[in-house]
Design a protein around this motif. Structure first.
Motif, PDB file in Angstrom:
ATOM      1  N   ASP A  13       0.836  -1.209   0.000  1.00  0.00           N
ATOM      2  CA  ASP A  13       0.000   0.000   0.000  1.00  0.00           C
ATOM      3  C   ASP A  13       0.869   1.258   0.000  1.00  0.00           C
ATOM      4  OD1 ASP A  13      -2.273  -1.539   0.108  1.00  0.00           O
ATOM      5  OD2 ASP A  13      -2.577  -1.316   2.268  1.00  0.00           O
ATOM      6  N   ASN A  58      -9.365   1.590   9.033  1.00  0.00           N
ATOM      7  CA  ASN A  58      -9.463   1.795   7.583  1.00  0.00           C
ATOM      8  C   ASN A  58     -10.402   0.805   6.905  1.00  0.00           C
ATOM      9  OD1 ASN A  58      -7.880   4.040   7.584  1.00  0.00           O
ATOM     10  ND2 ASN A  58      -5.971   2.899   7.280  1.00  0.00           N
ATOM     11  N   ASP A  62     -13.269   1.917   4.385  1.00  0.00           N
ATOM     12  CA  ASP A  62     -13.682   1.317   3.097  1.00  0.00           C
ATOM     13  C   ASP A  62     -15.202   1.164   3.080  1.00  0.00           C
ATOM     14  OD1 ASP A  62     -11.022   0.938   2.375  1.00  0.00           O
ATOM     15  OD2 ASP A  62     -10.964  -1.136   3.071  1.00  0.00           O
ATOM     16  N   GLY A 127     -10.380  -5.249   9.368  1.00  0.00           N
ATOM     17  CA  GLY A 127      -9.693  -5.831   8.211  1.00  0.00           C
ATOM     18  C   GLY A 127      -8.438  -6.537   8.678  1.00  0.00           C
ATOM     19  N   ARG A 132      -5.734  -7.665  18.437  1.00  0.00           N
ATOM     20  CA  ARG A 132      -5.999  -8.195  19.780  1.00  0.00           C
ATOM     21  C   ARG A 132      -7.375  -8.841  19.766  1.00  0.00           C
ATOM     22  NH1 ARG A 132      -5.986  -2.648  19.561  1.00  0.00           N
ATOM     23  NH2 ARG A 132      -7.830  -1.535  20.334  1.00  0.00           N
ATOM     24  N   ASP A 156     -12.563  -7.123   2.442  1.00  0.00           N
ATOM     25  CA  ASP A 156     -11.172  -7.520   2.643  1.00  0.00           C
ATOM     26  C   ASP A 156     -11.009  -8.839   3.410  1.00  0.00           C
ATOM     27  OD1 ASP A 156      -8.561  -7.232   1.924  1.00  0.00           O
ATOM     28  OD2 ASP A 156      -8.007  -5.929   3.585  1.00  0.00           O
TER      29      ASP A 156
HETATM   30  N1  LIG Z   1      -3.469   0.682   4.071  1.00  0.00           N
HETATM   31  C1  LIG Z   1      -4.144   1.185   3.030  1.00  0.00           C
HETATM   32  O1  LIG Z   1      -3.731   2.144   2.443  1.00  0.00           O
HETATM   33  C2  LIG Z   1      -5.403   0.557   2.624  1.00  0.00           C
HETATM   34  C3  LIG Z   1      -6.135  -0.140   3.551  1.00  0.00           C
HETATM   35  N2  LIG Z   1      -7.308  -0.632   3.248  1.00  0.00           N
HETATM   36  C4  LIG Z   1      -8.167  -1.178   4.288  1.00  0.00           C
HETATM   37  O2  LIG Z   1      -7.622  -0.995   5.555  1.00  0.00           O
HETATM   38  C5  LIG Z   1      -7.675  -2.183   6.307  1.00  0.00           C
HETATM   39  C6  LIG Z   1      -6.639  -2.155   7.335  1.00  0.00           C
HETATM   40  O3  LIG Z   1      -6.903  -0.996   8.084  1.00  0.00           O
HETATM   41  P1  LIG Z   1      -6.380  -0.725   9.552  1.00  0.00           P
HETATM   42  O4  LIG Z   1      -4.955  -0.965   9.599  1.00  0.00           O
HETATM   43  O5  LIG Z   1      -6.880   0.591   9.961  1.00  0.00           O
HETATM   44  O6  LIG Z   1      -7.031  -1.868  10.370  1.00  0.00           O
HETATM   45  P2  LIG Z   1      -8.537  -2.347  10.523  1.00  0.00           P
HETATM   46  O7  LIG Z   1      -9.500  -1.458   9.895  1.00  0.00           O
HETATM   47  O8  LIG Z   1      -8.504  -3.764  10.187  1.00  0.00           O
HETATM   48  O9  LIG Z   1      -8.826  -2.224  12.088  1.00  0.00           O
HETATM   49  C7  LIG Z   1      -7.842  -1.933  12.964  1.00  0.00           C
HETATM   50  C8  LIG Z   1      -8.332  -0.862  13.893  1.00  0.00           C
HETATM   51  O10 LIG Z   1      -8.988  -1.490  14.936  1.00  0.00           O
HETATM   52  C9  LIG Z   1      -8.172  -1.465  16.092  1.00  0.00           C
HETATM   53  N3  LIG Z   1      -8.229  -2.809  16.615  1.00  0.00           N
HETATM   54  C10 LIG Z   1      -7.497  -3.874  16.260  1.00  0.00           C
HETATM   55  N4  LIG Z   1      -7.901  -4.966  16.948  1.00  0.00           N
HETATM   56  C11 LIG Z   1      -8.927  -4.557  17.731  1.00  0.00           C
HETATM   57  C12 LIG Z   1      -9.764  -5.209  18.650  1.00  0.00           C
HETATM   58  N5  LIG Z   1      -9.633  -6.506  18.890  1.00  0.00           N
HETATM   59  N6  LIG Z   1     -10.701  -4.513  19.280  1.00  0.00           N
HETATM   60  C13 LIG Z   1     -10.852  -3.196  19.032  1.00  0.00           C
HETATM   61  N7  LIG Z   1     -10.095  -2.523  18.169  1.00  0.00           N
HETATM   62  C14 LIG Z   1      -9.135  -3.195  17.528  1.00  0.00           C
HETATM   63  C15 LIG Z   1      -6.826  -0.994  15.671  1.00  0.00           C
HETATM   64  O11 LIG Z   1      -6.235  -0.283  16.716  1.00  0.00           O
HETATM   65  C16 LIG Z   1      -7.172  -0.153  14.469  1.00  0.00           C
HETATM   66  O12 LIG Z   1      -7.581   1.122  14.867  1.00  0.00           O
HETATM   67  C17 LIG Z   1      -7.581  -3.266   5.270  1.00  0.00           C
HETATM   68  O13 LIG Z   1      -8.086  -4.479   5.732  1.00  0.00           O
HETATM   69  C18 LIG Z   1      -8.393  -2.678   4.154  1.00  0.00           C
HETATM   70  O14 LIG Z   1      -9.749  -2.963   4.355  1.00  0.00           O
HETATM   71  C19 LIG Z   1      -7.905  -0.356   1.970  1.00  0.00           C
HETATM   72  O15 LIG Z   1      -8.595   0.866   2.117  1.00  0.00           O
HETATM   73  C20 LIG Z   1      -6.898  -0.243   0.887  1.00  0.00           C
HETATM   74  C21 LIG Z   1      -5.853   0.740   1.238  1.00  0.00           C
END
Ligand SMILES: NC(=O)C1=CN([C@@H]2O[C@H](COP(=O)(O)OP(=O)(O)OC[C@H]3O[C@@H](n4cnc5c(N)ncnc54)[C@H](O)[C@@H]3O)[C@@H](O)[C@H]2O)[C@@H](O)CC1
Ligand SMILES: [K+]
Length: 499
Positions: A13, A58, A62, A127, A132, A156
Motif C-alpha cells: 500500500d 481503515n 472502506d 480488516g 488483539r 477484505d
Molecule cells: N493501508 C491502506 O492504504 C489501505 C487499507 N485498506 C483497508 O484498511 C484495512 C486495514 O486498516 P487498519 O490498519 O486501519 O485496520 P482495521 O480497519 O482492520 O482495524 C484496525 C483498527 O482497529 C483497532 N483494533 C485492532 N484490533 C482490535 C480489537 N480486537 N478490538 C478493538 N479494536 C481493535 C486498531 O487499533 C485499528 O484502529 C484493510 O483491511 C483494508 O480494508 C484499503 O482501504 C486499501 C488501502
C-alpha cells in the motif's frame, strides 16, 4: 499467486501511494469503488438494502466509501458504526464527514421496511489490522451479523479473523471481497466456517512491488498451474512419455493399487507397471488391462525386486504393514535413486523408522493425510504452527511434503504452495491413492518433483470440481476422479488457448 503477510500488504500500500503519487484517502476511494462496482453488477436491483457495519479503522473507512457510493447510486443504505473498534483513523473520519454531506445518516436503528430477501449485510468492522482479541461490543455486532439469515459480504477479510494466529470468533461470510492479494488465513482448516467464497479485487497496487517482493507462500491458482503444465509433445510415443512403477496392495487392498496405477496412466505417462502380491494378479490384469504386473509375496509384499527401469515410482497404497513388508520397503528405499512418491503404509513404515527419512533421495515426495502427517512430524497447536512445521520438516529432510487437506499444502524448497481446487466430494476412500498415481505419472513424464506435486494436486482437485457438477458430491468416487482427468486437461488446454 503470491500470498503476502499483513505487514507486506501494508508495504505494498505504502509503495503504491508513494510511486503513484496518491494519498491514502485516494487509495481507500479506489478500494471502495471496486467493491461498489462489484456489488452493483451482482445486485442490480435498486431495492436491495445494504446494511453496512463499519469499525473505526481503515476497513471501516472502506465500508463508508462503499455506503456513500451505493447511496448516491440510489440503493437503500443503512450504516452502523460499531463501537469498541479502536480510535477512528484519519481516513475513516474523512469519509464519516462525507456521509453527512451526502445526507446519509448513521446508526438510525430504523427497522427495515423492506422484504428480508433483499437485505445484504456488508461487513467492514475489522480488516487486516486486527491485533488483539475482539472486545464485547464488536463481538456483539459480529454475533448479530452471524445470527441474521441474510447474505453476508465481507470487505477484505471476515471481521474478527486474525491474519497470523488462530481466530475464535469472526463473521461467517458468504463472500469475501478481498483487496489485491488473497490471504493465508483464508485457507486454514480452523477458519473454514468463516468463508464460503473469495473474490480478489484488483485495486491497482504497484506491480513491480508485487513481482519483486519475495514471499514463502503461494496460491496454486490457474496461472501457476498453467506455468507448470507440460502439453504432450507432437512426436511423443509410449517410450518417451515415461514408465511409472506403482508398488502396493495386500490381500483385501488390491483396489488401492489398481486406482493408483490407473491414475498414473490417465495422467499421461506412457507405461505403467503395478508391483503387487500374487493374490492381486488376476484382479489388476482384469480391472486394468493396460497395466503390466510384477509380483512379490503371496498375500502381502515380502520382497521388492525388478529388472525394469521406471522413470518414477509410487509406493505404499494398500501395502499393509506386515513385518516382512516393512523390511522389504526399508531395504528398497535404502537403494533408491529414482524419483519417488511415498504414500499410505509406506509413510507409516517410515514414521516408525524416522532416521530413514534422511536416506531418501532429495526431493522425494511424501503425501500424508492429517493422521499420517501427525505420525511423521508430531502434533501441532493450531493451523499456523502446522504450516510452519510442515515447511520446516520438508526443509530439514530435503523432501517435498504434500499435506492433504481441504486446501492441500505442498511444501518444497522452503516454500509453501496452497492448492485452490478441490471440494468435499474428495472426502472419499481411494482419493489419496489416485493423487499418488497422478503425481507418479507426472514424475514419469519428466515433470520436476516440485511441479509434479504442485500441478498434480491442482489437477486432482480440478477433476473433482468438474466431476461433482455431474455426479453430486455424495455420489462422487475415487474412480470418478480418474474418469474426469481428461476433462480437467481439456479445461486447462482451453484456458491456455484463450490467453
Ligand atoms: N493501508 C491502506 O492504504 C489501505 C487499507 N485498506 C483497508 O484498511 C484495512 C486495514 O486498516 P487498519 O490498519 O486501519 O485496520 P482495521 O480497519 O482492520 O482495524 C484496525 C483498527 O482497529 C483497532 N483494533 C485492532 N484490533 C482490535 C480489537 N480486537 N478490538 C478493538 N479494536 C481493535 C486498531 O487499533 C485499528 O484502529 C484493510 O483491511 C483494508 O480494508 C484499503 O482501504 C486499501 C488501502
Ligand atoms: K471486514
Amino acid at each position: 499467486m503470491k500470498i503476502f503477510s499483513a505487514s507486506k500488504i501494508r508495504e505494498a500500500d505504502e509503495t503504491t501511494i508513494s510511486r503513484q503519487g496518491i494519498t491514502t484517502g485516494e487509495l481507500m476511494e479506489r478500494a471502495g469503488t471496486e467493491v461498489f462496482l462489484w456489488l452493483k453488477k451482482r445486485f442490480p436491483d435498486k431495492e436491495t438494502v445494504f446494511h453496512v457495519f463499519c469499525g473505526k479503522g481503515n476497513n471501516g473507512g472502506d465500508g463508508l466509501v462503499v455506503a456513500r457510493l451505493l447511496h448516491n447510486d440510489n440503493y437503500k443504505v443503512v450504516v452502523d458504526i460499531v463501537e469498541g473498534t479502536g480510535n477512528p483513523s484519519e481516513d475513516f473520519t474523512a469519509n464519516f464527514e462525507k456521509l453527512e454531506q451526502n445526507n446519509l445518516a448513521c446508526n438510525t436503528n430504523e427497522a427495515y421496511e423492506y422484504k428480508k430477501h433483499k437485505i445484504i449485510f456488508l461487513d467492514a468492522i475489522f480488516g487486516i489490522g486486527l491485533n488483539r482479541e475482539v472486545g464485547a461490543e464488536a463481538k456483539e455486532a459480529i454475533q448479530r451479523i452471524n445470527n441474521s439469515a441474510v447474505k453476508i459480504i465481507s470487505i477484505d477479510v471476515p471481521s474478527g479473523m486474525f491474519m497470523d494466529r488462530k481466530s475464535d470468533i469472526a463473521v461467517h461470510s458468504d463472500m469475501v471481497l478481498t483487496f489485491q492479494f488473497t490471504k493465508l488465513a483464508f485457507y486454514l482448516a480452523g477458519n473454514c466456517n468463516f468463508i464460503k467464497e473469495i473474490k480478489i479485487l484488483d485495486i491497482g497496487l504497484d506491480k513491480d512491488f508485487i513481482a519483486n517482493e519475495p514471499t514463502q507462500f503461494f496460491l496454486t491458482d490457474r496461472t501457476e498451474a498453467h506455468q507448470r503444465y507440460r502439453p504432450v509433445p507432437a512426436h511423443a510415443h509410449k517410450g518417451t512419455q515415461g514408465h511409472a512403477l506403482i508398488i502396493g496392495g495386500s490381500y483385501g487392498k488390491i483396489g488401492a493399487v489398481t486406482l493408483s496405477s490407473k491414475a498414473a496412466l490417465k495422467s499421461g505417462c506412457g507405461l505403467v507397471t503395478a508391483y503387487i502380491p500374487k493374490c492381486g494378479y488376476t484382479i489388476v490384469q482384469t480391472a486394468f488391462p493396460e497395466a503390466m504386473v510384477l509380483t512379490g509375496g503371496e498375500e502381502h509384499i515380502n520382497t521388492i525386486a525388478f529388472d525394469i527401469e521406471p522413470k518414477a515410482i509410487g509406493i505404499g497404497m494398500g501395502l499393509g504393514q506386515q513385518p516382512e513388508t516393512q523390511q522389504a520397503v526399508l531395504e528398497f528405499l535404502k537403494h533408491q535413486k529414482t524419483p519417488m512418491v511415498i504414500d499410505a503404509d509406506a509413510l507409516n513404515i517410515l514414521s516408525y523408522n524416522n532416521e530413514w527419512l534422511n536416506m531418501l533421495p532429495e526431493n522425494t515426495i511424501l503425501t500424508p493425510h492429517p493422521k499420517e502427517l501427525e505420525r511423521l512430524m508430531g502434533s501441532w497447536e493450531d493451523d499456523f504452527e502446522k504450516m510452519e512445521k510442515i515447511r520446516a520438516f520438508a526443509k530439514e529432510h530435503k523432501i517435498i511434503l504434500v499435506a492433504k487437506d481441504a486446501f492441500t499444502i505442498v511444501a518444497c524448497n522452503d516454500r509453501v504452495h496452497i492448492n485452490s481446487t478441490g471440494n468435499a466430494g474428495l472426502a472419499t476412500g481411494g482419493s489419496g491413492d489416485v493423487l499418488t498415481g497422478i503425481i507418479t505419472g507426472l514424475l514419469a513424464q519428466s515433470y520436476s518433483p516440485a511441479d509434479a506435486a504442485i500441478f498434480g494436486v491442482y489437477l486432482h482437485g480440478l477433476a473433482a470440481d468438474i466431476g461433482v457438477c455431474e455426479t453430486s458430491k455424495q455420489a462422487f468416487t475415487a474412480s470418478d476422479i480418474i474418469n474426469y482427468l481428461g476433462a480437467a486437461y481439456l479445461k486447462i488446454e482451453a484456458e491456455k488457448a484463450q490467453k
